[in-house]
Design a protein around this motif. Sequence first.
Motif, PDB file in Angstrom:
ATOM      1  N   PHE A   6       0.854  -1.187   0.000  1.00  0.00           N
ATOM      2  CA  PHE A   6       0.000   0.000   0.000  1.00  0.00           C
ATOM      3  C   PHE A   6       0.887   1.232   0.000  1.00  0.00           C
ATOM      4  CE2 PHE A   6      -2.077   3.455   2.295  1.00  0.00           C
ATOM      5  CZ  PHE A   6      -3.251   3.587   1.567  1.00  0.00           C
ATOM      6  N   PHE A   7       0.563   2.189  -0.872  1.00  0.00           N
ATOM      7  CA  PHE A   7       1.285   3.453  -0.906  1.00  0.00           C
ATOM      8  C   PHE A   7       0.286   4.593  -0.908  1.00  0.00           C
ATOM      9  CE2 PHE A   7       2.865   7.152  -3.179  1.00  0.00           C
ATOM     10  CZ  PHE A   7       4.043   7.415  -2.496  1.00  0.00           C
ATOM     11  N   ALA A   8       0.475   5.543   0.000  1.00  0.00           N
ATOM     12  CA  ALA A   8      -0.306   6.779   0.016  1.00  0.00           C
ATOM     13  C   ALA A   8       0.691   7.926  -0.084  1.00  0.00           C
ATOM     14  CB  ALA A   8      -1.130   6.891   1.296  1.00  0.00           C
ATOM     15  N   GLY A   9       0.523   8.754  -1.080  1.00  0.00           N
ATOM     16  CA  GLY A   9       1.429   9.883  -1.258  1.00  0.00           C
ATOM     17  C   GLY A   9       1.259  10.484  -2.632  1.00  0.00           C
ATOM     18  N   HIS A  10       2.252  11.259  -3.027  1.00  0.00           N
ATOM     19  CA  HIS A  10       2.206  11.903  -4.339  1.00  0.00           C
ATOM     20  C   HIS A  10       2.546  10.918  -5.446  1.00  0.00           C
ATOM     21  CE1 HIS A  10       1.526  16.082  -3.372  1.00  0.00           C
ATOM     22  NE2 HIS A  10       2.433  16.030  -2.417  1.00  0.00           N
ATOM     23  N   GLY A  11       1.894  11.081  -6.557  1.00  0.00           N
ATOM     24  CA  GLY A  11       2.200  10.318  -7.748  1.00  0.00           C
ATOM     25  C   GLY A  11       2.132  11.224  -8.968  1.00  0.00           C
ATOM     26  N   HIS A  32      -2.501   9.802 -10.535  1.00  0.00           N
ATOM     27  CA  HIS A  32      -2.017   9.046 -11.700  1.00  0.00           C
ATOM     28  C   HIS A  32      -1.685   7.591 -11.387  1.00  0.00           C
ATOM     29  CE1 HIS A  32      -1.947  12.928 -13.660  1.00  0.00           C
ATOM     30  NE2 HIS A  32      -1.215  13.389 -12.668  1.00  0.00           N
ATOM     31  N   SER A  33      -2.233   7.072 -10.276  1.00  0.00           N
ATOM     32  CA  SER A  33      -1.935   5.693  -9.866  1.00  0.00           C
ATOM     33  C   SER A  33      -2.469   4.658 -10.847  1.00  0.00           C
ATOM     34  CB  SER A  33      -2.481   5.420  -8.467  1.00  0.00           C
ATOM     35  OG  SER A  33      -3.858   5.758  -8.379  1.00  0.00           O
ATOM     36  N   GLY A  34      -3.394   5.049 -11.718  1.00  0.00           N
ATOM     37  CA  GLY A  34      -3.893   4.139 -12.744  1.00  0.00           C
ATOM     38  C   GLY A  34      -2.821   3.698 -13.713  1.00  0.00           C
ATOM     39  N   GLU A  35      -1.661   4.333 -13.685  1.00  0.00           N
ATOM     40  CA  GLU A  35      -0.530   3.893 -14.506  1.00  0.00           C
ATOM     41  C   GLU A  35      -0.109   2.468 -14.152  1.00  0.00           C
ATOM     42  OE1 GLU A  35       1.162   5.050 -17.181  1.00  0.00           O
ATOM     43  OE2 GLU A  35      -0.233   6.727 -17.302  1.00  0.00           O
ATOM     44  N   VAL A  36      -0.511   1.987 -12.970  1.00  0.00           N
ATOM     45  CA  VAL A  36      -0.195   0.610 -12.595  1.00  0.00           C
ATOM     46  C   VAL A  36      -0.816  -0.374 -13.586  1.00  0.00           C
ATOM     47  CG1 VAL A  36      -2.153   0.227 -11.009  1.00  0.00           C
ATOM     48  CG2 VAL A  36       0.017  -0.974 -10.623  1.00  0.00           C
ATOM     49  N   PHE A  37      -1.901   0.020 -14.231  1.00  0.00           N
ATOM     50  CA  PHE A  37      -2.569  -0.863 -15.184  1.00  0.00           C
ATOM     51  C   PHE A  37      -1.966  -0.794 -16.580  1.00  0.00           C
ATOM     52  CE2 PHE A  37      -5.873   0.337 -12.040  1.00  0.00           C
ATOM     53  CZ  PHE A  37      -5.934  -0.886 -11.401  1.00  0.00           C
ATOM     54  N   GLN A  38      -1.005   0.097 -16.774  1.00  0.00           N
ATOM     55  CA  GLN A  38      -0.350   0.225 -18.074  1.00  0.00           C
ATOM     56  C   GLN A  38       0.872  -0.675 -18.181  1.00  0.00           C
ATOM     57  OE1 GLN A  38      -2.105   1.956 -20.182  1.00  0.00           O
ATOM     58  NE2 GLN A  38      -3.420   2.642 -18.526  1.00  0.00           N
ATOM     59  N   ALA A  98      -4.228  -5.118  -8.649  1.00  0.00           N
ATOM     60  CA  ALA A  98      -3.923  -3.741  -8.275  1.00  0.00           C
ATOM     61  C   ALA A  98      -5.222  -2.963  -8.117  1.00  0.00           C
ATOM     62  CB  ALA A  98      -3.047  -3.082  -9.332  1.00  0.00           C
ATOM     63  N   ILE A  99      -5.186  -2.011  -7.204  1.00  0.00           N
ATOM     64  CA  ILE A  99      -6.288  -1.078  -7.000  1.00  0.00           C
ATOM     65  C   ILE A  99      -5.663   0.313  -6.990  1.00  0.00           C
ATOM     66  CG2 ILE A  99      -8.149  -0.343  -5.471  1.00  0.00           C
ATOM     67  CD1 ILE A  99      -8.094  -3.167  -4.233  1.00  0.00           C
ATOM     68  N   ALA A 100      -6.265   1.221  -7.742  1.00  0.00           N
ATOM     69  CA  ALA A 100      -5.702   2.563  -7.870  1.00  0.00           C
ATOM     70  C   ALA A 100      -6.741   3.617  -7.492  1.00  0.00           C
ATOM     71  CB  ALA A 100      -5.218   2.798  -9.298  1.00  0.00           C
ATOM     72  N   ALA A 101      -6.280   4.686  -6.880  1.00  0.00           N
ATOM     73  CA  ALA A 101      -7.163   5.768  -6.455  1.00  0.00           C
ATOM     74  C   ALA A 101      -7.600   6.651  -7.614  1.00  0.00           C
ATOM     75  CB  ALA A 101      -6.461   6.630  -5.409  1.00  0.00           C
ATOM     76  N   ALA A 102      -6.884   6.606  -8.717  1.00  0.00           N
ATOM     77  CA  ALA A 102      -7.173   7.496  -9.845  1.00  0.00           C
ATOM     78  C   ALA A 102      -6.835   6.805 -11.155  1.00  0.00           C
ATOM     79  CB  ALA A 102      -6.349   8.780  -9.715  1.00  0.00           C
ATOM     80  N   ARG A 103      -7.408   7.294 -12.221  1.00  0.00           N
ATOM     81  CA  ARG A 103      -7.013   6.815 -13.547  1.00  0.00           C
ATOM     82  C   ARG A 103      -5.625   7.352 -13.864  1.00  0.00           C
ATOM     83  NH1 ARG A 103     -12.440   7.238 -17.254  1.00  0.00           N
ATOM     84  NH2 ARG A 103     -13.682   5.884 -15.923  1.00  0.00           N
ATOM     85  N   SER A 104      -5.032   6.837 -14.913  1.00  0.00           N
ATOM     86  CA  SER A 104      -3.655   7.226 -15.229  1.00  0.00           C
ATOM     87  C   SER A 104      -3.515   8.722 -15.486  1.00  0.00           C
ATOM     88  CB  SER A 104      -3.127   6.417 -16.407  1.00  0.00           C
ATOM     89  OG  SER A 104      -3.930   6.616 -17.541  1.00  0.00           O
ATOM     90  N   ALA A 105      -4.532   9.370 -16.028  1.00  0.00           N
ATOM     91  CA  ALA A 105      -4.447  10.800 -16.339  1.00  0.00           C
ATOM     92  C   ALA A 105      -5.165  11.658 -15.297  1.00  0.00           C
ATOM     93  CB  ALA A 105      -5.042  11.059 -17.726  1.00  0.00           C
TER      94      ALA A 105
END
Length: 192
Positions: free
Chosen positions: A71-76, A137-143, A168-175
């Motif tokens: 788990f990571f919480a912070g800037h991306g 931009h955590s949705g980059e995990v799916f790229q 993976a679970i992301a707080a936001a889409r890649s953009a």
Amino acid sequence: SDAVEVPPLGTAEHDAQAIYDALITNYGFTKESSRLLLGPNATRHHIRELFCESFLSDRSQVSPEDCVVFFFAGHGNRRETVARKEDYVGLIYPADVRVLPGKGVDTISCLHISELVELLSTLCPAQHKLVVLDSCHSGEVFQTKSRRSAGVNREFRLPLFKAPSFQAIAAARSAQQAADRDPTGDHSPFTR
């Protein structure tokens, strides 16, 4: 200034602590088998060290029957690659991220999401691996490129729970940017 490029977050440490506490209290993880990095301890080196032979890659500590949660919480952020237009590198910012005067964040001081996925996928023997990113931009995990297709499963099959998995679970889409505070001010909306 550094503060403009990387403004302080109000809930990231509280979010990480809450997830850590929930995993130990409700999901069978132990303090001995878990690591919590907060504030200045959440450096690039210390985060990468989690994947080395002294912890997640140590087959005497992590077996194929285990599950791992990162788990990571912070800037991306994400940066466009020079290879192709609209091809990006997903980044998360450790506590010691560097800002170059007049140039912004020094990308090499960040953690590349694809690198963390690769380290966890290839070095950690745990059967079930979950990456949860509460950052912009955590949705980059799916790229990141997968070696095999998950296929489509429309029915319950017990063997699926025994098969290796990487999720993976992301707080936001890649953009997309992610919010830092929910209405209580205690957590991000994602972690809440």
